[in-house]
Design a protein around this motif. Structure first.
Motif, PDB file in Angstrom:
ATOM      1  N   LYS A 138       0.978  -1.352   0.067  1.00 36.26           N
ATOM      2  CA  LYS A 138       0.203   0.082   0.231  1.00 36.26           C
ATOM      3  C   LYS A 138       0.736   1.015  -0.349  1.00 36.26           C
ATOM      4  O   LYS A 138       1.858   1.681   0.678  1.00 36.26           O
ATOM      5  N   HIS A 139       0.233   2.451  -0.528  1.00 37.05           N
ATOM      6  CA  HIS A 139       1.301   3.786  -0.466  1.00 37.05           C
ATOM      7  C   HIS A 139       0.088   4.176   0.567  1.00 37.05           C
ATOM      8  O   HIS A 139      -0.350   4.631   0.688  1.00 37.05           O
ATOM      9  N   SER A 163       5.238   2.155  -0.006  1.00 37.90           N
ATOM     10  CA  SER A 163       5.880   3.627   0.739  1.00 37.90           C
ATOM     11  C   SER A 163       5.159   3.864   1.904  1.00 37.90           C
ATOM     12  O   SER A 163       3.774   3.481   1.846  1.00 37.90           O
ATOM     13  N   THR A 165       4.346   7.983   2.857  1.00 38.83           N
ATOM     14  CA  THR A 165       5.024   9.738   2.509  1.00 38.83           C
ATOM     15  C   THR A 165       4.429  10.456   3.551  1.00 38.83           C
ATOM     16  O   THR A 165       3.483  10.067   4.615  1.00 38.83           O
ATOM     17  N   ARG A 197      -0.356  16.107  -4.235  1.00 39.13           N
ATOM     18  CA  ARG A 197       0.425  14.966  -5.196  1.00 39.13           C
ATOM     19  C   ARG A 197       0.344  14.057  -4.457  1.00 39.13           C
ATOM     20  O   ARG A 197       0.276  13.090  -4.705  1.00 39.13           O
ATOM     21  N   CYS A 199      -1.477  12.463  -1.866  1.00 39.62           N
ATOM     22  CA  CYS A 199      -2.578  11.657  -1.620  1.00 39.62           C
ATOM     23  C   CYS A 199      -2.678  11.954  -3.332  1.00 39.62           C
ATOM     24  O   CYS A 199      -4.054  10.607  -3.160  1.00 39.62           O
ATOM     25  N   ALA A 200      -3.415  11.640  -4.402  1.00 35.85           N
ATOM     26  CA  ALA A 200      -3.191  11.663  -5.455  1.00 35.85           C
ATOM     27  C   ALA A 200      -3.798  10.080  -5.392  1.00 35.85           C
ATOM     28  O   ALA A 200      -3.973   9.018  -5.894  1.00 35.85           O
ATOM     29  N   ASN A 201      -2.420   9.754  -5.117  1.00 31.14           N
ATOM     30  CA  ASN A 201      -1.510   8.330  -5.434  1.00 31.14           C
ATOM     31  C   ASN A 201      -2.284   6.897  -3.900  1.00 31.14           C
ATOM     32  O   ASN A 201      -1.406   6.023  -3.866  1.00 31.14           O
ATOM     33  N   ALA A 202      -2.435   7.882  -3.034  1.00 30.88           N
ATOM     34  CA  ALA A 202      -2.462   7.321  -1.078  1.00 30.88           C
ATOM     35  C   ALA A 202      -3.439   6.580  -1.686  1.00 30.88           C
ATOM     36  O   ALA A 202      -5.065   6.504  -1.802  1.00 30.88           O
ATOM     37  N   ASP A 203      -3.119   5.086  -0.486  1.00 32.18           N
ATOM     38  CA  ASP A 203      -4.340   4.399  -0.595  1.00 32.18           C
ATOM     39  C   ASP A 203      -4.372   4.793   1.043  1.00 32.18           C
ATOM     40  O   ASP A 203      -6.206   3.951   1.394  1.00 32.18           O
ATOM     41  N   ARG A 228      -8.225  10.115  -2.572  1.00 31.67           N
ATOM     42  CA  ARG A 228      -8.961   9.699  -3.660  1.00 31.67           C
ATOM     43  C   ARG A 228     -10.029   8.507  -3.323  1.00 31.67           C
ATOM     44  O   ARG A 228      -9.666   8.192  -2.342  1.00 31.67           O
TER      45      ARG A 228
END
Ligand code: NAP
Length: 294
Positions: A138-139, A163, A165, A197, A199-203, A228
């Motif tokens: 998971k991101h 990852s 962040t 940015r 958050c756009a990719n975060a699970d 998302r």
């Protein structure tokens, strides 16, 4: 009589010459829900123990620890502001507490005191049981780089996410926290200017800042439009139990996860370290919920 009041009454009734002492220290401490939670756990499991709150100021910390040894207090929880300073008085520091740099649980084995940190593992147990069973791959975005974030990032990094962040108002703290986690997981620290940015990719997005905590209930650390739909929004604040961050995230189509579970499970791990028995987590939660609703 409420479950919490019944628990206290039962604990008091049972005190005898074999009763084992436990407690929590902090400054301030009178707001703590740990005593009602832990005394309920003792009652549920038949442990002859009693748990109370000690208001210990920084200048009395060493004296308190000497008292723990002298009186044979079996277990202590440690809260703000003593989680770092208490370490110098202990005989051993568990590996993860040393990596996190803070102790929230002390186990006294015949005068030998060992410090543990159950905050991060408590959070992860709650997240996995209540929101997202599988963290592998998971991101994850962690908002904040304070004391709570340290334990949480450390425990998350053991779950092999793709990852982590860390985004913080003071960017340097995020960078330093990320650099201190030299595990297998990719952990980076950024300023809040890069949050959208990330958050756009975060699970999973986890708020570990104090933004939104009572009485500032109208504040949120993030714009929910950045989240998302389908992602998990998690907040470690439990007063209020549903923060503005969680309400906004729910409206944006996220699954939400509140902070009460972290509190319950950090206590559950402490109970298990002290007694060697599984903690009655459901009963502990019931008692704390009841107290928060009063
Ligand atoms: P802390 O060490 O003081 O860290 C606070 C963090 O919040 C820092 O990253 C700080 O950023 C950030 N922050 C504070 N005010 C902010 C604002 N207005 N805007 C943006 N960022 C802000 O506190 P902590 O011990 O980690 O605790 C944080 C929260 O977690 C508290 O609300 C606490 O009640 C909660 N908590 C819950 C549990 C549980 O069991 N559920 C356990 C522990 C803590 P800077 O670095 O820029 O100052």
């Amino acid at each position: 009589m409420t479950a919490a009041a019944q628990s206290t009454a039962d604990a008091i009734q049972r005190i005898d010459s074999h009763t084992v002492l436990f407690g929590v220290i902090g400054d301030p401490i009178r707001h703590s829900k740990s005593p009602i939670m832990m005394n309920r756990a003792f009652r549920e499991t038949g442990v002859n123990g009693v748990y109370t709150a000690f208001h210990i100021t920084a200048d009395k910390l060493g004296d308190f620890i000497a008292g723990v040894r002298a009186m044979g207090i079996r277990g202590v929880n440690v809260t703000i502001p003593h989680k770092l300073d208490v370490m110098q008085y202990l005989d051993h520091i568990d590996e993860s507490a040393a990596a996190i740099g803070a102790v929230n649980t002390i186990v006294n084995n015949d005068g030998v005191l060992t410090g543990y940190n159950t905050d991060g593992i408590g959070y992860v147990r709650s997240l996995k049981e209540e929101a997202e069973a599988q963290l592998v791959g998971k991101h994850i975005v962690v908002l904040g780089a304070g004391g709570a974030a340290r334990g949480i990032v450390y425990a998350l990094s053991k779950e092999a996410p793709a990852s982590i962040t860390i985004a913080n108002r003071t960017e340097q703290r995020a960078i330093e926290l990320a650099a201190s986690m030299n595990g297998v997981t990719s952990v980076v620290g950024v300023g809040n200017d890069q949050l959208e940015r990330a958050c756009a990719n975060a699970d999973i997005i986890i708020n570990t800042t104090s933004t939104g905590m009572f009485p500032h209930v109208d504040e949120s650390p993030i714009d929910a439009a950045w989240l998302r739909p389908g992602a998990v929004a998690s907040d470690i604040i439990y007063n209020p139990m549903k923060t503005k961050f969680l309400m906004d995230a729910e409206r944006a189509g996220c699954r939400i996860h509140g902070g009460l579970g972290m509190f319950i499970y950090q206590g559950a791990y402490a109970f298990e370290y002290w007694t060697g028995q599984p903690a009655p987590a459901a009963a502990m939660r019931e008692t704390v919920l009841e107290a928060l609703q009063q």
